[in-house]
Scaffold this active site. Structure first.
Site, PDB file in Angstrom:
ATOM      1  CB  CYS A   1       7.994  -8.644   3.298  1.00 38.92           C
ATOM      2  SG  CYS A   1       8.828  -8.133   1.787  1.00 38.92           S
ATOM      3  N   GLY A   2       9.964 -10.667   3.820  1.00 42.86           N
ATOM      4  CA  GLY A   2      11.126 -11.547   3.747  1.00 42.86           C
ATOM      5  C   GLY A   2      12.286 -10.899   3.004  1.00 42.86           C
ATOM      6  CB  THR A   3      12.778 -10.087  -0.464  1.00 40.64           C
ATOM      7  OG1 THR A   3      11.452  -9.629  -0.824  1.00 40.64           O
ATOM      8  CG2 THR A   3      12.888 -11.573  -0.709  1.00 40.64           C
ATOM      9  CG  ASP A  21       5.456 -10.724   4.892  1.00 38.58           C
ATOM     10  OD1 ASP A  21       6.493 -10.551   5.592  1.00 38.58           O
ATOM     11  OD2 ASP A  21       5.498 -11.283   3.782  1.00 38.58           O
ATOM     12  N   GLY A  54       8.472  -7.131  -1.879  1.00 40.32           N
ATOM     13  CA  GLY A  54       7.004  -7.083  -1.987  1.00 40.32           C
ATOM     14  C   GLY A  54       6.421  -5.861  -1.302  1.00 40.32           C
ATOM     15  CG  HIS A  97      20.530  12.235  -3.497  1.00 42.62           C
ATOM     16  ND1 HIS A  97      21.454  11.871  -4.453  1.00 42.62           N
ATOM     17  CD2 HIS A  97      21.217  12.971  -2.597  1.00 42.62           C
ATOM     18  CE1 HIS A  97      22.641  12.378  -4.142  1.00 42.62           C
ATOM     19  NE2 HIS A  97      22.522  13.041  -3.009  1.00 42.62           N
ATOM     20  CG  HIS A 114      18.464  15.950  -4.712  1.00 45.89           C
ATOM     21  ND1 HIS A 114      18.994  15.055  -5.615  1.00 45.89           N
ATOM     22  CD2 HIS A 114      19.508  16.451  -4.006  1.00 45.89           C
ATOM     23  CE1 HIS A 114      20.306  15.008  -5.452  1.00 45.89           C
ATOM     24  NE2 HIS A 114      20.636  15.846  -4.487  1.00 45.89           N
TER      25      HIS A 114
HETATM   26  C1  RB5 Z   1       6.733 -14.482   2.018  1.00 45.41           C
HETATM   27  O1  RB5 Z   1       7.068 -15.826   1.875  1.00 45.41           O
HETATM   28  C2  RB5 Z   1       7.589 -13.633   1.095  1.00 45.41           C
HETATM   29  O2  RB5 Z   1       7.229 -13.872  -0.217  1.00 45.41           O
HETATM   30  C3  RB5 Z   1       7.441 -12.177   1.450  1.00 45.41           C
HETATM   31  O3  RB5 Z   1       7.790 -11.979   2.772  1.00 45.41           O
HETATM   32  C4  RB5 Z   1       8.298 -11.217   0.656  1.00 45.41           C
HETATM   33  O4  RB5 Z   1       9.615 -11.605   0.639  1.00 45.41           O
HETATM   34  C5  RB5 Z   1       7.778 -10.841  -0.670  1.00 45.41           C
HETATM   35  O5  RB5 Z   1       8.345  -9.994  -1.378  1.00 45.41           O
END
Ligand code: RB5
Length: 149
Positions: free
Chosen positions: A65-67, A8, A70, A98, A133
């Site tokens: 994505c950012g984290t 994203d 998601g 594994h 596994h």
């Molecule tokens: C976008 O702002 C952020 O929510 C998305 O990239 C991600 O981190 C979601 O898990």
């Protein structure tokens, strides 16, 4: 090796760095978007990558994505996808060895580019160990069968 990749807006820059890195290594990388930094919804891109990997059109997928959370949650909703969120090299090789993970998830806001590229190389370079596994992977598939009708 053929790799499917998607992100994203939160993972756009890291995705480009990963693509450049893998192409330099001679790999074939298909970019399933997003293609700009405009705000968008990560499930669309994670789903596409996971479907392509499960269909065996690509050997592995990478979702960012950012984290990384998601995209990993979304990818794991596709039966047959085993997406692993890794921000260290130990997890990256352990999840291949594994869990036979077929998708690597990362968060651009969590990890620097240098480490991320090492995580990618480690993930793609490790091999599933099979044996005990395999039985556990089969049990994951049983869970999918129970809940996905
Ligand atoms: C976008 O702002 C952020 O929510 C998305 O990239 C991600 O981190 C979601 O898990």
């Amino acid at each position: 090796m053929k790799i499917a990749i998607g992100c994203d807006h939160g993972g756009f820059r890291l995705k480009n760095a990963v693509i450049e890195h893998l192409e330099k290594r001679g790999m074939e990388v298909k970019d399933f978007g997003t293609y700009t930094e405009e705000s968008c919804d990560y499930p669309e891109f994670a789903q596409k990558v996971a479907e392509e990997v499960v269909a065996k059109n690509y050997e592995f997928g990478i979702v960012i994505c950012g984290t990384g959370i998601g995209v990993s949650i979304t990818a794991n909703k596709v039966p047959g996808a085993r997406a692993a969120l890794c921000h260290d090299t130990f997890s990256a090789h352990a999840t291949r060895e594994h869990n036979n993970a077929n998708i690597l998830a990362m968060g651009e806001r969590v990890i620097g580019v240098g480490l991320a590229l090492e995580v990618v190389d480690t993930f793609l370079g490790a091999e599933f160990e099979g044996g005990r596994h395999e039985r556990r992977i089969d049990k994951i598939a049983e869970v999918e069968k129970k809940y996905y009708k």
